[in-house]
Design a protein around this motif. Sequence first.
Motif, mmCIF file in Angstrom:
data_model
loop_
_atom_site.group_PDB
_atom_site.id
_atom_site.type_symbol
_atom_site.label_atom_id
_atom_site.label_comp_id
_atom_site.label_asym_id
_atom_site.label_seq_id
_atom_site.Cartn_x
_atom_site.Cartn_y
_atom_site.Cartn_z
ATOM 1 N N LYS A 154 0.611 -0.857 0.089
ATOM 2 C CA LYS A 154 0.090 0.043 -0.046
ATOM 3 C C LYS A 154 1.192 1.216 0.122
ATOM 4 N N PRO A 155 0.280 2.336 -0.386
ATOM 5 C CA PRO A 155 1.282 3.516 -0.537
ATOM 6 C C PRO A 155 1.593 3.782 0.854
ATOM 7 N N ILE A 156 2.274 4.493 0.979
ATOM 8 C CA ILE A 156 2.541 5.257 2.967
ATOM 9 C C ILE A 156 2.015 6.225 3.177
ATOM 10 N N THR A 157 1.183 6.105 4.464
ATOM 11 C CA THR A 157 0.937 7.520 4.775
ATOM 12 C C THR A 157 1.303 8.366 6.112
ATOM 13 N N HIS A 158 0.605 9.179 5.700
ATOM 14 C CA HIS A 158 1.718 10.638 6.516
ATOM 15 C C HIS A 158 1.783 10.090 8.303
ATOM 16 N N LEU A 159 1.033 9.473 8.062
ATOM 17 C CA LEU A 159 0.696 9.156 9.397
ATOM 18 C C LEU A 159 1.862 7.842 9.712
ATOM 19 N N GLU A 160 2.082 6.590 8.868
ATOM 20 C CA GLU A 160 3.429 6.282 9.055
ATOM 21 C C GLU A 160 4.818 6.251 9.551
ATOM 22 N N ILE A 161 4.569 7.712 8.389
ATOM 23 C CA ILE A 161 5.813 8.526 8.397
ATOM 24 C C ILE A 161 6.418 9.026 9.560
ATOM 25 N N ILE A 162 4.817 9.336 10.356
ATOM 26 C CA ILE A 162 5.129 9.694 11.990
ATOM 27 C C ILE A 162 5.422 9.081 12.615
ATOM 28 N N ASN A 163 4.788 7.900 12.465
ATOM 29 C CA ASN A 163 5.255 6.608 13.393
ATOM 30 C C ASN A 163 6.142 6.451 13.307
ATOM 31 N N THR A 164 7.406 6.197 11.906
ATOM 32 C CA THR A 164 8.682 6.191 12.021
ATOM 33 C C THR A 164 9.293 6.868 12.169
ATOM 34 N N ALA A 165 9.320 8.095 12.697
ATOM 35 C CA ALA A 165 10.176 9.304 13.028
ATOM 36 C C ALA A 165 10.411 9.263 14.306
#
Length: 287
Positions: free
Chosen positions: A144-155
């Motif tokens: 699936k395309p990466i969402t902004h929440l997944e980027i925040i979760n990773t950061a």
Amino acid sequence: MKPDPNLIWIVIMMVLTQLAAFYLVKDLDWKWVIFWAYAFGSCINHSMTLAIHEVSHNSAFGHYKSMWNRWFGMFANLPIGVPYSISFKRYHMDHHRYLGADGIDVDIPTNFEGWFFCTTFRKFIWVILQPLFYAFRPLFINPKPITHLEIINTAVQLTFDVIIYYVLGIKSLVYMLAASLLGLGLHPISGHFIAEHYMFLKGHETYSYYGPLNLLTFNVGYHNEHHDFPNIPGKNLPLVRKIAAEYYDNLPHYNSWIRVLYDFVTDDTISPYSRMKRHQKGKVELD
């Protein structure tokens, strides 16, 4: 189907408990770091993944505060060491909507897993490596395309990991990651991965577990009940069974996840292929 506010306080105490453990292991010998990672940390971290499961169903703050649940899931994710909560939410909803759907439900092992891990020894290795298969399987089955929440979760997660490393040292970081890897692999609680949907009996796709480890896992063992009523918090699932006993008491169920793991590894008729797979018809709506 109301939220469970106790879940919030339980998760906070679990995070604080692991933070205390990170401090206590920082000066231990490596053998004790790994020992406590398996003996203690693995139980906390596996339990935390199931707390995140509860939060993915908005059981902490309710559906009307869905974003509060997403932020709280990131908080619960911290002692696990690997960003997990947001992606799990996206794929887990597919699991409920399209149970066993080919190319959609990433809980279904790949064809390679079913083909290769077919002997007692190989199935034993598969059980040990379960967390890696669960982590990478979505990339092959249903990317699936990466969402902004997944980027925040990773950061957020990587920032936390770096802080642990610089403040407490490498042993605390290894303890955290080892607790997750060991706890989700060859571990008594990991029996639920196999117990939930592997067809030990023909015609029965989902099984409940009514043993004592439900106390550590937010009643995830009540799995038939959970799939029937996914918006009921885990703490209330035993009540569902009690109210509707005529629907659940006569279904095949388990009382030991350790026995499930043993039977899966040693029974030649059971393998990663022992799942119900469906070819989805009609319109599919994915997150």
